[in-house]
Enzyme design. Structure first.
Site, PDB file in Angstrom:
ATOM      1  CE1 TYR A   1      -3.282  -2.902   1.127  1.00  0.00           C
ATOM      2  CE2 TYR A   1      -4.526  -0.927   1.010  1.00  0.00           C
ATOM      3  CZ  TYR A   1      -4.345  -2.284   1.043  1.00  0.00           C
ATOM      4  OH  TYR A   1      -5.690  -2.973   0.966  1.00  0.00           O
TER       5      TYR A   1
ATOM      6  CG  ASP B   1      -7.798  -5.059   1.820  1.00  0.00           C
ATOM      7  OD1 ASP B   1      -8.917  -4.611   2.711  1.00  0.00           O
ATOM      8  OD2 ASP B   1      -8.220  -5.029   0.648  1.00  0.00           O
TER       9      ASP B   1
ATOM     10  CG  ASP C   1     -13.663  -7.439   2.616  1.00  0.00           C
ATOM     11  OD1 ASP C   1     -13.452  -6.741   3.749  1.00  0.00           O
ATOM     12  OD2 ASP C   1     -14.191  -6.785   1.347  1.00  0.00           O
TER      13      ASP C   1
ATOM     14  CG  ASP D   1      -0.873 -20.510  -0.609  1.00  0.00           C
ATOM     15  OD1 ASP D   1      -0.741 -20.599   0.773  1.00  0.00           O
ATOM     16  OD2 ASP D   1      -0.513 -20.924  -1.624  1.00  0.00           O
TER      17      ASP D   1
ATOM     18  CE  LYS E   1       2.605 -17.930  -1.951  1.00  0.00           C
ATOM     19  NZ  LYS E   1       1.969 -19.146  -2.181  1.00  0.00           N
TER      20      LYS E   1
HETATM   21  C1  IPM Z   1     -10.340  -1.126   3.928  1.00  0.00           C
HETATM   22  C2  IPM Z   1     -10.558  -0.773   2.434  1.00  0.00           C
HETATM   23  C3  IPM Z   1      -9.425   0.198   2.228  1.00  0.00           C
HETATM   24  C4  IPM Z   1      -7.905  -0.816   2.261  1.00  0.00           C
HETATM   25  C5  IPM Z   1      -9.150   0.882   0.874  1.00  0.00           C
HETATM   26  C6  IPM Z   1     -10.394   1.994   0.671  1.00  0.00           C
HETATM   27  C7  IPM Z   1      -8.037   1.920   0.746  1.00  0.00           C
HETATM   28  O1  IPM Z   1     -10.371  -1.808   1.554  1.00  0.00           O
HETATM   29  O2  IPM Z   1     -10.103  -0.467   4.912  1.00  0.00           O
HETATM   30  O3  IPM Z   1     -10.451  -2.512   4.211  1.00  0.00           O
HETATM   31  O4  IPM Z   1      -7.536  -1.371   1.373  1.00  0.00           O
HETATM   32  O5  IPM Z   1      -7.261  -0.731   3.245  1.00  0.00           O
HETATM   33 MN    MN Z   2     -10.836  -3.730   2.433  1.00  0.00          MN
END
Ligand code: IPM
Ligand code: MN
Ligand code: NAD
Length: 348
Positions: free
Chosen positions: A140, A241, A245, A217, A185
Site C-alpha cells: 500500500y 485486507d 472480507d 493461500d 507467504k
Molecule cells: C479497507 C479498505 C481500504 C484498504 C481501501 C479503501 C483503501 O478496503 O479499509 O479494508 O484497502 O485498506
Molecule cells: Mn478492505
C-alpha cells in the site's frame, strides 16, 4: 467523561451509517452521563469535490486534536476514473499520518444468524477470533511506478514495523486464548521471510502464547473449513485486507464487521471494514451494525469505557435475535429502524 469525537462520513453509504452510529453514541452519553462533542469533517470523494484534496489539511488537524475518529467509508464510481487523485488516498494518508499501524478486526458469529452463512452451522458456531492487520506498510505504501506497459508496487517491510504490530498481536493473544497465528507467504516472498523471522524472535518475549505460522493461500481455505481453530491472527496489510472480507462469509454479512486502527499514541480511528457500497447508497437500507460496533471499539480502546462498550455489544446481540434486520441479513428494515431498535435495546 468529556470527549471530542471527529466524524468523517465520507462517501456512498458513509453518511447514513455514521449518522446511525453517532445516534448510538449520543444515547450512550445520555444514559451514562457523558459529554461527547462531535465535529464533522470531509474525507475521500466528498473532500475531492469540495477542495480537490481527499484529506484536506483541516480534516487532518481536527483528527490530530480529537480523542477519537469515526469514519464511514470512502470511494465510489464517481471518482474511479481519476488517475492522479483518488478518494482512497485520503484514508491511507490519514492512517499513515496518525501512525495507526495496527488494525484490529474482530470476527465472531451470532447464534441467531448462523443459518445466514453459506457454511455449515456446526462449523461456524462459537467462532470468535481477532485479526490484527498491519496497516501502514507493505504494498500500500511502497514506491509505485507506472509506464504505459509496466507497473510496480513495491512491498517494503522493516523489522521495526513487523515488531510493533507483532507485539500488539501477542499482547492481545495474551489476554485471550493465548494462540497466535501469523500469516505470510514465506515460501516465495522475501518480506514474508523477514516477517516470519522477526515475529519468531518477538515470540521469545511471550512464552505463554503459542505461535503458529500459516501460508496465506492455505489460510484462505482454513478460515472457511476450520474457523473455530483461531484466536488471534496477525498478517501484513494486503493479506489482512483480503482475508478479513472473506470472514464476512462466516458472520453472514460484510455489514456486520467493525474495526479499530491503533498506534502507540492514544488516538484511534474506528470504521467498519466494508466500503462505500455504491449499489445501495442513499436508500436508507445499509446495515449500520459494523459502524455501531466500531463505536463500541471506540468506547473501549480510546475512552476506556468498557461497560458502555459491552452494553452496545449486548444491544446488537439482541437485535440479531429479535430483529429487525436489513436486507443483507435477509430482512427488510431501514437503516434508521435498526438505529432505533439498537437504542431501544440499550434500555432493556
Ligand atoms: C479497507 C479498505 C481500504 C484498504 C481501501 C479503501 C483503501 O478496503 O479499509 O479494508 O484497502 O485498506
Ligand atoms: Mn478492505
Ligand atoms: P463494498 O464493501 O463497498 O461493497 C461490497 C458489497 O457489500 C456490495 O454489494 C455492498 O452493497 C455490500 N455492503 C457493504 N457494506 C454494506 C452494509 N453496511 N450494508 C449492506 N450491504 C453492504 O466494496 P466494493 O464494492 O468493492 O467497493 C466500493 C467502494 O468502496 C470502492 O471505491 C472501494 O475503494 C471503497 N472501499 C472503501 C473502504 C473504506 O472506506 N474503508 C473499504 C472498502 C472499500
Amino acid at each position: 467523561m468529556k470527549a471530542n469525537i471527529v466524524t468523517l462520513p465520507g462517501d456512498g453509504i458513509g453518511p447514513e451509517i455514521v449518522t446511525s452510529a453517532v445516534n448510538i453514541l449520543k444515547e450512550i452519553a445520555k444514559i451514562y452521563n457523558h459529554d461527547f462533542s462531535f465535529e464533522e469533517h470531509l474525507i475521500g470523494g466528498a473532500a475531492i469535490d469540495a477542495t480537490g484534496n481527499p484529506l484536506p489539511k483541516q480534516t487532518l488537524l481536527a483528527c490530530q486534536k480529537a480523542d477519537a475518529v469515526l469514519l464511514g467509508a470512502v470511494g465510489g464510481p464517481k471518482w474511479a476514473h481519476l488517475s492522479n487523485v483518488r478518494p482512497e488516498q485520503g484514508l491511507l494518508a490519514l492512517r499513515k499520518a496518525l501512525n495507526l499501524f495496527a488494525n484490529i478486526r474482530p470476527i465472531h458469529t451470532y447464534d441467531a444468524l448462523l443459518s445466514l452463512s453459506s457454511l455449515k452451522e456446526e462449523k461456524i458456531k462459537g467462532v470468535d477470533f481477532i485479526f490484527v492487520r498491519e496497516l501502514t506498510g507493505g504494498a500500500y505504501f511502497g514506491k509505485k511506478t507506472r509506464t504505459e506497459k509496466t507497473a510496480t508496487d513495491e512491498t517494503l517491510y522493516t523489522v521495526e514495523e513487523i515488531e510493533r504490530v507483532s507485539r500488539k498481536a501477542f499482547e492481545l493473544a495474551h489476554t485471550r486464548r493465548k494462540h497466535l497465528t501469523s500469516v505470510d507467504k514465506a515460501n516465495v516472498l522475501e518480506t514474508s521471510r523477514l516477517w516470519r523471522e522477526t515475529i519468531s524472535q518477538v515470540a521469545q518475549d511471550y512464552p505463554d502464547v503459542k505461535l503458529e505460522h500459516q501460508l496465506v493461500d492455505s489460510m484462505a481455505m482454513m478460515l472457511l473449513i476450520n474457523p473455530a481453530h483461531y484466536d488471534v491472527i496477525v498478517t501484513e496489510n494486503l493479506f489482512g485486507d483480503i482475508l478479513t472480507d472473506e470472514c464476512a462469509a462466516l458472520s453472514g454479512s460484510l455489514g456486520l464487521l467493525p474495526s479499530a486502527s491503533l498506534g502507540k499514541e492514544s488516538i484511534g480511528l474506528y470504521e467498519p471494514i466494508h466500503g462505500s457500497a455504491p449499489d445501495i447508497a442513499g436508500k436508507n437500507i445499509a446495515n449500520p451494525i459494523g459502524t455501531i460496533l466500531s463505536v463500541s471499539l471506540l468506547l473501549q480502546y480510546s475512552l476506556g469505557l468498557v461497560n458502555e462498550a459491552i452494553q452496545i455489544e449486548k444491544a446488537v446481540n439482541l437485535l440479531t435475535q429479535h430483529g429487525p434486520l436489513t436486507a443483507d441479513l435477509g430482512g427488510n428494515a431501514y437503516t434508521t429502524e435498526i438505529t432505533k431498535a439498537v437504542i431501544n435495546n440499550l434500555h432493556r
